[in-house]
Design a protein around this motif. Structure first.
Motif, short mmCIF file in Angstrom:
data_model
loop_
_atom_site.label_atom_id
_atom_site.label_comp_id
_atom_site.label_asym_id
_atom_site.label_seq_id
_atom_site.Cartn_x
_atom_site.Cartn_y
_atom_site.Cartn_z
N PRO A 42 0.81 -1.22 0.00
CA PRO A 42 0.00 0.00 0.00
C PRO A 42 0.84 1.27 0.00
N LYS A 43 1.96 1.20 0.72
CA LYS A 43 2.88 2.34 0.78
C LYS A 43 3.36 2.72 -0.62
N LYS A 92 -2.25 5.59 11.52
CA LYS A 92 -1.65 5.74 10.19
C LYS A 92 -0.60 4.65 10.00
N GLU A 107 -6.48 5.97 -3.29
CA GLU A 107 -6.91 6.25 -1.92
C GLU A 107 -7.09 4.90 -1.23
N ILE A 108 -6.36 4.70 -0.15
CA ILE A 108 -6.26 3.35 0.41
C ILE A 108 -6.77 3.28 1.84
N THR A 137 3.47 7.02 6.27
CA THR A 137 2.50 7.31 5.21
C THR A 137 1.31 8.06 5.80
N ASP A 138 0.40 8.40 4.90
CA ASP A 138 -0.84 9.02 5.35
C ASP A 138 -2.00 8.03 5.20
N ILE A 139 -1.67 6.76 5.10
CA ILE A 139 -2.69 5.73 4.85
C ILE A 139 -3.38 5.32 6.14
N ASN A 140 -4.71 5.27 6.12
CA ASN A 140 -5.47 4.88 7.30
C ASN A 140 -5.52 3.36 7.45
N GLU A 152 0.65 4.59 -2.56
CA GLU A 152 -0.01 5.70 -1.87
C GLU A 152 -0.35 6.86 -2.81
N LYS A 153 0.56 7.15 -3.75
CA LYS A 153 0.34 8.32 -4.62
C LYS A 153 -0.71 8.05 -5.69
#
Ligand code: GLC
Length: 479
Positions: free
Chosen positions: A27-28, A78, A35-36, A82-85, A31-32
């Motif tokens: 997922p990292k 997070k 939306e994950i 990253t900014d991934i939830n 990321e760009k």
């Protein structure tokens, strides 16, 4: 594009095997581009404070399974860096009460209940959060119910009407098989799912078969494994079903997180190094030999093995030739935990041989020092969907000695080919393994070749860069 990942373990929060590393790193790499959201159970072992988990307000939800309602809550953090939830599904009766990701000795029916509960709660929470995924990417049998829920229970639900299912096979050996009555617990309609085109397999419920039949794409974790699972030898009884779905089966090799595995920055090493300062690797070798009570001798190679101790990993081959290994002019360090018979073998070898030492258990820092300090890395797997340890070993300049199966065949180039970065053997046989070890020991004496091979290993790119692109193309082709 919105992607929902569902998995039993996610690194660094919870970790038992390679699935966790993949969920913490793929997922990292995307990321760009997307939306994950990642969904995983809140296991008791997850360090709530260390990772900054928070409970979502008003997240309490009741879902009825069979005839008993179950209480759930949802937590969030997070994915580090990253900014991934990452969403953690809490249920005290099924998950939070255990310290291990896969507790031993569980009643198998209860095992099924746990992951049915997690899978359904994931879908319900995603809906509540209004995360209308274009792709749901589920992994292994634990989340294999998800495509069935989407295609059966939610068949007429507008919310999921555009969602496509990707199912990833990290290990075909665990399929999730139980009696038909589990469908009542899962609130799934038997008339829809319990047949040859659903999850029925020889009269039982088989969740993986259901996912294979109902998903839009099936991913195997290496191209070679994708071919192997179509055969009787590696198909685990699912080859026939898979052969009916070759049009949606793809093999994409796993990567590793090059930020996490990096001999240049790893704080657990005695001395850091990279391809230009490979001499510093030696200090780590000295240290690790010392830790295990072995004498440092620059003329003796150190061969390491770090593994879950299960049949898959080919440890029977070590048992077969242990009498030979203890007379070789090489040292061995083994680390891992798992089945008692292998743990006992390792303890016995540690106590009774001059050159084999083992640590039974798992310690990440020790593992990294072993990767850094070893010259060779042994992986005699019986089967290996992808294998991540050989990639980590190469990154640390430790040359893999592998049985050429699954992802090991794809990722290791065997001596003496051009740009070889390791050693291969083919037969599932202790003496074939010993021959490969002898070849490695021979190359160890030839420093020119050894260094060339180390260079090939350390400069090869096993990061997620290329593989993440393939995932992205596949997701895009679906929507
Ligand atoms: C499983 C497989 C391993 C693979 C990992 C990640 O642990 O046994 O070969 O690398 O999943 O996909």
């Amino acid at each position: 594009m919105k992607i929902l990942y569902a998995a039993a373990e996610v690194s660094p929060f919870s970790k038992a095997g390679g699935l966790s590393d993949v969920m913490g790193s793929l997922p990292k790499a995307l990321e760009k581009d997307a939306e994950i959201a990642i969904f995983t159970p809140l296991h008791g072992c997850i360090d709530y404070n260390r990772w900054g988990l928070k409970e979502l307000e008003n997240s309490e939800m009741w879902i009825t399974f069979g005839s008993s309602p179950q209480k759930f809550k949802l937590h969030i953090a997070k994915l580090p860096g990253t900014d991934i939830n990452v969403f953690f599904v809490q249920n005290d009766w099924y998950f939070s009460c255990f310290q291990e990701v896969y507790p031993r000795w569980l009643d198998p029916r209860y095992e099924h209940e746990r992951y049915i509960a997690f899978s359904l709660a994931t879908l319900e929470y995603a809906k509540q959060l209004n995360f209308r995924a274009d792709i749901i990417h589920s992994n292994d049998w634990h989340t294999a119910m998800i495509p069935l829920y989407i295609k059966a229970n939610y068949k007429f639900d507008e919310f999921w009407s555009k969602t496509k299912n990707v199912f990833e096979i990290h290990n075909l050996a665990y399929q999730g098989v139980w009696f038909e009555d589990i469908l009542d617990f899962a609130n799934m309609r038997k008339d829809i799912v319990f047949n040859e085109w659903g999850c029925e397999h020889y009269g039982r419920v088989n969740w993986m078969k259901g996912a294979i039949n109902y998903s839009d794409r099936i991913v195997a974790v290496s191209p070679n494994y994708a071919r192997e699972i179509l055969t009787g030898e590696y198909g685990e009884g699912m080859d026939y079903t898979l052969r009916g779905h070759t049009d949606k089966l793809v093999g994409i090799v796993n990567g590793i997180d090059y930020d996490v595995f990096n001999p240049k920055t790893d704080k657990t090493l005695v001395k850091n190094y990279d391809i230009n300062s490979i001499k510093n690797k030696e200090a780590n070798k000295k240290k690790i030999l010392e830790e295990f009570g072995l004498k440092y001798n620059p003329d003796r190679p150190l061969i390491a093995l770090i593994s879950r101790l299960v049949e898959q990993k080919g440890l029977d081959l070590i048992r077969q030739v242990e009498g030979d290994l203890q007379h070789l002019d090489a040292d061995f360090i083994f680390l891992g935990s798992g089945d008692k018979s292998y743990e006992n073998l390792f303890i016995w070898l540690s106590n009774n041989t001059p050159n084999i030492r083992a640590y039974v258990g798992y310690r990440g820092d020790l593992a990294n020092l072993i990767y850094a300090g070893s010259d060779f890395f042994l992986m005699p797997s019986k089967f290996e969907p992808c294998g991540l340890s050989q990639l980590i070993a190469m990154r640390f300049g430790s040359l893999p000695i592998v049985r050429a199966t699954g992802g090991l065949e794809d990722t290791v180039t065997g001596y003496p080919l051009d740009n070889s970065n390791g050693f291969k053997f083919w037969g599932y046989d202790g003496w074939a393994m010993k021959d490969a070890i002898l070849t490695a020991m021979y190359v160890y004496k030839d420093k020119y070749t050894l260094n060339a091979m180390r260079k090939s290993a350390m400069t090869a790119d096993f990061s997620w860069k290329e593989s993440a692109k393939k995932y992205l193309e596949m997701y895009r082709s679906l929507i």
